[in-house]
Motif scaffolding. Sequence first.
Motif, mmCIF file in Angstrom:
data_model
loop_
_atom_site.group_PDB
_atom_site.id
_atom_site.type_symbol
_atom_site.label_atom_id
_atom_site.label_comp_id
_atom_site.label_asym_id
_atom_site.label_seq_id
_atom_site.Cartn_x
_atom_site.Cartn_y
_atom_site.Cartn_z
ATOM 1 N N LEU A 297 0.811 -1.205 0.000
ATOM 2 C CA LEU A 297 0.000 0.000 0.000
ATOM 3 C C LEU A 297 0.852 1.267 0.000
ATOM 4 O O LEU A 297 0.484 2.261 -0.618
ATOM 5 C CB LEU A 297 -0.936 -0.010 1.208
ATOM 6 C CG LEU A 297 -1.852 1.200 1.356
ATOM 7 C CD1 LEU A 297 -2.771 1.327 0.149
ATOM 8 C CD2 LEU A 297 -2.669 1.094 2.644
ATOM 9 N N ALA A 298 1.981 1.217 0.663
ATOM 10 C CA ALA A 298 2.812 2.411 0.803
ATOM 11 C C ALA A 298 3.262 2.965 -0.553
ATOM 12 O O ALA A 298 3.599 4.142 -0.647
ATOM 13 C CB ALA A 298 4.026 2.111 1.666
ATOM 14 N N TYR A 299 3.237 2.140 -1.599
ATOM 15 C CA TYR A 299 3.730 2.576 -2.908
ATOM 16 C C TYR A 299 2.614 2.995 -3.860
ATOM 17 O O TYR A 299 2.880 3.390 -5.000
ATOM 18 C CB TYR A 299 4.533 1.451 -3.558
ATOM 19 C CG TYR A 299 5.698 1.004 -2.715
ATOM 20 C CD1 TYR A 299 5.636 -0.152 -1.944
ATOM 21 C CD2 TYR A 299 6.865 1.761 -2.674
ATOM 22 C CE1 TYR A 299 6.701 -0.548 -1.159
ATOM 23 C CE2 TYR A 299 7.933 1.360 -1.893
ATOM 24 C CZ TYR A 299 7.842 0.214 -1.142
ATOM 25 O OH TYR A 299 8.898 -0.188 -0.369
ATOM 26 N N CYS B 62 -8.315 11.539 -3.184
ATOM 27 C CA CYS B 62 -7.186 10.642 -3.430
ATOM 28 C C CYS B 62 -6.068 11.007 -2.472
ATOM 29 O O CYS B 62 -5.858 12.188 -2.165
ATOM 30 C CB CYS B 62 -6.719 10.765 -4.870
ATOM 31 S SG CYS B 62 -5.275 9.752 -5.255
ATOM 32 N N LYS B 63 -5.360 9.983 -2.024
ATOM 33 C CA LYS B 63 -4.160 10.207 -1.211
ATOM 34 C C LYS B 63 -2.999 9.532 -1.913
ATOM 35 O O LYS B 63 -3.030 8.328 -2.163
ATOM 36 C CB LYS B 63 -4.359 9.614 0.191
ATOM 37 C CG LYS B 63 -3.155 9.723 1.110
ATOM 38 C CD LYS B 63 -2.906 11.149 1.567
ATOM 39 C CE LYS B 63 -3.821 11.537 2.696
ATOM 40 N NZ LYS B 63 -3.446 12.872 3.249
ATOM 41 N N GLY B 64 -1.978 10.319 -2.227
ATOM 42 C CA GLY B 64 -0.840 9.775 -2.929
ATOM 43 C C GLY B 64 0.143 9.082 -2.017
ATOM 44 O O GLY B 64 0.022 9.120 -0.796
ATOM 45 N N LEU C 266 2.802 13.126 0.416
ATOM 46 C CA LEU C 266 1.448 12.571 0.571
ATOM 47 C C LEU C 266 0.407 13.494 -0.053
ATOM 48 O O LEU C 266 -0.538 13.941 0.602
ATOM 49 C CB LEU C 266 1.128 12.317 2.041
ATOM 50 C CG LEU C 266 1.944 11.213 2.705
ATOM 51 C CD1 LEU C 266 1.574 11.085 4.173
ATOM 52 C CD2 LEU C 266 1.732 9.883 2.000
ATOM 53 N N ILE C 267 0.599 13.768 -1.332
ATOM 54 C CA ILE C 267 -0.316 14.658 -2.036
ATOM 55 C C ILE C 267 -1.756 14.192 -1.821
ATOM 56 O O ILE C 267 -2.048 12.992 -1.784
ATOM 57 C CB ILE C 267 0.034 14.687 -3.537
ATOM 58 C CG1 ILE C 267 -0.792 15.738 -4.263
ATOM 59 C CG2 ILE C 267 -0.166 13.302 -4.168
ATOM 60 C CD1 ILE C 267 -0.354 15.978 -5.693
ATOM 61 N N THR C 268 -2.653 15.156 -1.673
ATOM 62 C CA THR C 268 -4.054 14.860 -1.404
ATOM 63 C C THR C 268 -4.920 15.669 -2.348
ATOM 64 O O THR C 268 -4.652 16.839 -2.594
ATOM 65 C CB THR C 268 -4.409 15.212 0.051
ATOM 66 O OG1 THR C 268 -3.553 14.494 0.937
ATOM 67 C CG2 THR C 268 -5.855 14.834 0.356
ATOM 68 N N PRO D 5 2.739 7.840 -7.601
ATOM 69 C CA PRO D 5 2.815 8.525 -6.305
ATOM 70 C C PRO D 5 1.915 9.741 -6.144
ATOM 71 O O PRO D 5 1.660 10.162 -5.019
ATOM 72 C CB PRO D 5 4.294 8.925 -6.215
ATOM 73 C CG PRO D 5 4.725 9.073 -7.638
ATOM 74 C CD PRO D 5 3.970 8.021 -8.394
ATOM 75 N N ARG D 6 1.403 10.266 -7.267
ATOM 76 C CA ARG D 6 0.797 11.589 -7.164
ATOM 77 C C ARG D 6 -0.640 11.657 -7.665
ATOM 78 O O ARG D 6 -1.019 12.584 -8.369
ATOM 79 C CB ARG D 6 1.669 12.620 -7.880
ATOM 80 C CG ARG D 6 3.074 12.673 -7.286
ATOM 81 C CD ARG D 6 3.881 13.848 -7.817
ATOM 82 N NE ARG D 6 3.357 15.124 -7.367
ATOM 83 C CZ ARG D 6 3.557 15.648 -6.169
ATOM 84 N NH1 ARG D 6 4.276 14.980 -5.277
ATOM 85 N NH2 ARG D 6 3.047 16.814 -5.849
ATOM 86 N N CYS D 7 -1.440 10.707 -7.259
ATOM 87 C CA CYS D 7 -2.887 10.775 -7.433
ATOM 88 C C CYS D 7 -3.359 11.048 -8.860
ATOM 89 O O CYS D 7 -3.754 12.180 -9.184
ATOM 90 C CB CYS D 7 -3.480 11.849 -6.521
ATOM 91 S SG CYS D 7 -3.773 11.268 -4.856
#
Length: 124
Positions: A28-30, A49-51, A56-58, A102-104
Amino acid sequence: VQLQASGGGLVQPGGSLRLSCVVSGLGLAYYSIGWFRQGPGKELELVSCKGSSSDLITYYADSVKGRFTISRDNAKNTVYLQMNSLKPEDTAVYSCAAELHPRCPLRAREYDYWGQGTLVTVSS
């Protein structure tokens, strides 16, 4: 890979619900995790969305900003969507999805893994 969404139900306007998305079979972390919804007669919409990037872009859709909060607990392989001040127009089937980015990503077609939906009904 399995995503299991839960927590939907019937709630009165102004009420709250917390949705959970339990993820198994991937790290999940990736992954970025998105919550999508599809209301009656409406198109599929990215709600939040949570990146997985270091910052942790949101992302939040304008329609839910200030009312919904997304969070992730990588140790529990779970992503949450806290929904407050619910409105009738929030009525929809809510689904979670995962993407190795990584970025939603904002578009549904960019997500590779999907869970089944959970129904949220906001009505008095």
